[in-house]
Motif scaffolding. Structure first.
Motif: not given
Lengths: 191, 191
Positions: B150-160
DNA sequence: AAATCCACTTGACAAAAGGCAAGAAATTTA
DNA sequence: TAAATTTCTTGCCTTTTGTCAAGTGGATTT
């Protein structure tokens, strides 16, 4: 021995067209067979196969950044098999498509599909309906992954696609469900 | 004030056609606006909108068996917004599409889209390319949910897709990422 | 301004799933 | 058929995420 009639029937379940139109579409596919463990598509190739799978089981997989093999989809009989990015966008594939059992069906090339797409209204509707069908399936899967536990996803697979569990090794199913081998082994035990 | 030029540019990024062909496609759309919190589509309606979103943020959501609201997708500017099942299969929708901010863009009806699909080769290619694009996006999302925490998915959303994090409330983002509000709140804190 | 509501945060604990390693079972190869 | 390899299971412990409940702060309503 291939049986083009099954393809005609499949087409009729996808679009509302006459039997003769469905037969015409089916006639533009050519018989195809592939042996267990062989590849329909490998990394860096540009996919040229749009395949109606009459019998057998196939899978798509790719390697993630950690070098692990991830099974991203299974294909069972009476479905269209294709790798959307490579086939439609004419990009080198990141994925492999592999036969897990001996398979047979009917294929069509990109070039021929495109010609029919532009020249035959019924084929156009069929092609769009397949894309829509697979798109919806992908969305449903998304929803399932997000809202269900691994145990529920396994149960669902067991009920809806038992062929996969019969023929695919545990590790392929585990990466498809998004769990480790150990976890899937435990889930299976408790059911 | 709507600006059809942005739609023309968008079309040119999707298919390789001439500018005049792209302008002709763009001209078949009609200007559209929707206010914050309003619905483009509600449950049980048959969707009739294929929308180019020029500016604003929208989301699709549905209610699961437990009666919880699940955000299944966000739409940001310079994308096509549609509910594939209801729009293409002419089924009553299970999902809602809602504007999260004031939005504007250009829409086309199913009937008109279908006429163009059959009569204009360039529109046909455009329509297919959009389906392919969205299908690929759905597959990518699947892969992300399966292989990332979940942490990685959040980070990805934040960036993309930072616009989403700016305008959507935490609970929508949480259900989209497949985590609880509490978990997302904690993830956000630790970053 | 007080009351209400909503979005979000936080703590304490529970459940789900993963990591690793050992070993059993099945399959393939020699 | 024996050896080697692969597949699957299991135990132990850790990490991640969920559940529930309380509480904070802001916005909106009256």
């Amino acid at each position: 021995m291939n049986n083009r009639e099954s393809l005609t029937e499949f087409i009729l379940t996808i679009v509302e067209i006459s039997r003769s139109d469905a037969e015409e579409i089916a006639a533009s596919f050519q018989p195809f067979e592939i042996k267990e463990k062989a590849y329909l598509l490998e990394e860096n190739q540009i996919s040229n196969d749009y395949l109606y799978l009459e019998s057998g089981l196939m899978r798509t997989f790719l390697y993630n950044l950690e070098g692990e093999e991830i099974t991203v989809d299974f294909f069972t009989e009476n479905n269209i098999v294709f790798e959307v990015t490579s086939f439609f966008n004419r990009f080198p594939s990141e994925a492999y498509i592999q036969a897990l059992t001996d398979c047979k069906g009917f294929r069509i090339s990109y070039e021929k599909l495109n010609t029919l797409f532009h020249n035959k209204p019924t084929f156009r509707d069929f092609g769009r309906a397949i894309l829509v069908k697979e798109f919806i399936a992908s969305q449903k899967r998304n929803y399932g992954v997000i809202k269900r536990t691994a145990a529920e996803r396994y149960q669902n697979l067991l009920i809806t696609r038992p062929q996969i569990l019969r023929y695919a090794p545990l590790k392929y199913i585990a990466s498809y469900l998004g769990v480790t081998d150990s976890t899937l082994s435990r889930l299976r035990k408790n059911k």
